[in-house]
Design a protein around this motif. Structure first.
Motif, PDB file in Angstrom:
ATOM      1  N   UNK A  59      11.876  21.117  69.185  1.00 11.11           N
ATOM      2  CA  UNK A  59      12.755  20.685  68.103  1.00 11.11           C
ATOM      3  C   UNK A  59      13.176  19.234  68.273  1.00 11.11           C
ATOM      4  N   UNK A  60      13.074  18.479  67.203  1.00 13.56           N
ATOM      5  CA  UNK A  60      13.499  17.078  67.207  1.00 13.56           C
ATOM      6  C   UNK A  60      14.953  16.998  66.762  1.00 13.56           C
ATOM      7  N   UNK A  61      15.841  16.665  67.671  1.00 11.23           N
ATOM      8  CA  UNK A  61      17.270  16.585  67.369  1.00 11.23           C
ATOM      9  C   UNK A  61      17.772  15.149  67.402  1.00 11.23           C
ATOM     10  N   UNK A  62      16.857  14.221  67.250  1.00  6.98           N
ATOM     11  CA  UNK A  62      17.225  12.798  67.299  1.00  6.98           C
ATOM     12  C   UNK A  62      17.744  12.339  65.926  1.00  6.98           C
ATOM     13  N   UNK A  63      18.845  12.935  65.505  1.00  7.41           N
ATOM     14  CA  UNK A  63      19.396  12.656  64.183  1.00  7.41           C
ATOM     15  C   UNK A  63      20.239  11.387  64.151  1.00  7.41           C
ATOM     16  N   UNK A  64      20.185  10.730  63.013  1.00  4.41           N
ATOM     17  CA  UNK A  64      21.098   9.614  62.759  1.00  4.41           C
ATOM     18  C   UNK A  64      22.434  10.189  62.308  1.00  4.41           C
ATOM     19  N   UNK A  65      23.453   9.366  62.335  1.00  2.00           N
ATOM     20  CA  UNK A  65      24.765   9.801  61.857  1.00  2.00           C
ATOM     21  C   UNK A  65      24.681  10.227  60.395  1.00  2.00           C
ATOM     22  N   UNK A  66      23.926   9.462  59.603  1.00  2.00           N
ATOM     23  CA  UNK A  66      23.768   9.778  58.187  1.00  2.00           C
ATOM     24  C   UNK A  66      23.054  11.118  58.000  1.00  2.00           C
ATOM     25  N   UNK A  67      22.054  11.348  58.845  1.00  5.64           N
ATOM     26  CA  UNK A  67      21.328  12.608  58.767  1.00  5.64           C
ATOM     27  C   UNK A  67      22.217  13.800  59.076  1.00  5.64           C
ATOM     28  N   UNK A  68      23.049  13.676  60.102  1.00  2.00           N
ATOM     29  CA  UNK A  68      23.966  14.758  60.448  1.00  2.00           C
ATOM     30  C   UNK A  68      24.964  15.024  59.323  1.00  2.00           C
ATOM     31  N   UNK A  69      25.454  13.953  58.694  1.00  2.00           N
ATOM     32  CA  UNK A  69      26.405  14.113  57.592  1.00  2.00           C
ATOM     33  C   UNK A  69      25.774  14.861  56.428  1.00  2.00           C
ATOM     34  N   UNK A  70      24.472  14.673  56.242  1.00  2.00           N
ATOM     35  CA  UNK A  70      23.774  15.363  55.165  1.00  2.00           C
ATOM     36  C   UNK A  70      23.492  16.814  55.482  1.00  2.00           C
ATOM     37  N   UNK A  95      31.278  10.757  59.491  1.00  2.00           N
ATOM     38  CA  UNK A  95      32.597  10.543  60.086  1.00  2.00           C
ATOM     39  C   UNK A  95      32.457   9.957  61.495  1.00  2.00           C
ATOM     40  N   UNK A  96      33.586   9.770  62.159  1.00  2.00           N
ATOM     41  CA  UNK A  96      33.582   9.152  63.490  1.00  2.00           C
ATOM     42  C   UNK A  96      32.819  10.000  64.502  1.00  2.00           C
ATOM     43  N   UNK A  97      32.914  11.310  64.357  1.00  2.00           N
ATOM     44  CA  UNK A  97      32.211  12.222  65.267  1.00  2.00           C
ATOM     45  C   UNK A  97      30.702  12.015  65.148  1.00  2.00           C
ATOM     46  N   UNK A  98      30.216  11.932  63.909  1.00  2.00           N
ATOM     47  CA  UNK A  98      28.784  11.722  63.675  1.00  2.00           C
ATOM     48  C   UNK A  98      28.341  10.379  64.228  1.00  2.00           C
ATOM     49  N   UNK A  99      29.142   9.356  64.026  1.00  3.59           N
ATOM     50  CA  UNK A  99      28.798   8.023  64.523  1.00  3.59           C
ATOM     51  C   UNK A  99      28.716   8.006  66.048  1.00  3.59           C
TER      52      UNK A  99
END
Length: 221
Positions: A59-70, A95-99
């Motif tokens: 599994x590729x979990x290398x998400x960007x902050x924007x990707x996680x927010x989506x 949000x700050x957590x995602x960043x």
């Protein structure tokens, strides 16, 4: 019926990759009763889609902050006064957590998979340890535990075994049997099969195209 190299190729897998996987796939299908053209076509097409043509086993979990927010807006998006995600240019704002988690796959896995699927809390590291692997992306400690019993091998202590063709294929076939996927395959119900495997209809067009090509090849012999 036993799947051959050309059947795997028909499902959208490269020739060299199909040759590498042929024995493992054939043995797994035989072991778990995936033994008719429709069943084999369903199994090959779903596995090929999930693994990017039998090439992506982790599994590729290398998400960007924007990707996680989506993907996980309730956890990672800025929420407005109306309780809905704040958007910019049509996209949820992180949000700050995602960043803080931006492009940190191990930390992301430990956050999003903690306290779920038999995993311990974030600090246990089990979210990352039991991230998705294999042709079916087996995920979570409880699934690893159950699959270990089904296969007679300790995937809890050795989850990276799922990166090997034998166990990647066997774990996918075990999941198939456990979830009664033959019922959907026998009926030619690819949407129902996809929902059982994926939980939704993500990638349904690709799954159907792979299935149709594989079934034609299998029916031809």
């Amino acid at each position: 019926m036993i799947p051959q190299v050309h059947h795997i190729v028909a499902a959208g897998v490269k020739q060299a990759t199909a040759e590498k996987w042929a024995d493992a796939v054939a043995n797994a299908c035989s072991e778990f009763g995936i033994d008719t053209p429709k069943r084999i076509a369903g199994f090959l097409s779903q596995c090929a889609h999930e693994s990017g043509g039998f090439e992506r086993l982790q599994e590729n979990l290398n998400y960007s902050a924007e990707g996680m927010a989506g993907i996980w807006p309730k956890r990672f998006a800025v929420m407005g006064a109306d309780g809905k995600p704040v958007k910019k240019d049509g996209k949820n704002q992180p949000n700050k957590f995602a960043l803080a988690l931006h492009r940190k796959p191990e930390m992301i896995a430990n956050v999003v998979y903690s306290g779920r699927m038999g995993n311990g809390p974030i600090e246990s590291g089990e979210g990352w340890l039991y991230r998705g692997r294999g042709l079916k992306q087996l995920t979570g400690k409880s699934n690893h535990t159950e699959c270990s019993k089904g296969l007679g091998v300790d995937l809890v202590a050795n989850p990276d075994l799922l990166l090997e063709p034998v166990y990647a294929a066997r774990s996918a076939a075990w999941f198939w049997q456990k979830n009664k996927c033959n019922t959907f395959a026998d009926a030619g119900d690819i949407e129902g099969l996809t929902k059982r495997i994926n939980g939704g209809l993500i990638g349904i067009a690709d799954r159907k195209a792979r299935y149709q090509a594989a079934e034609r090849s299998l029916s031809a012999g």
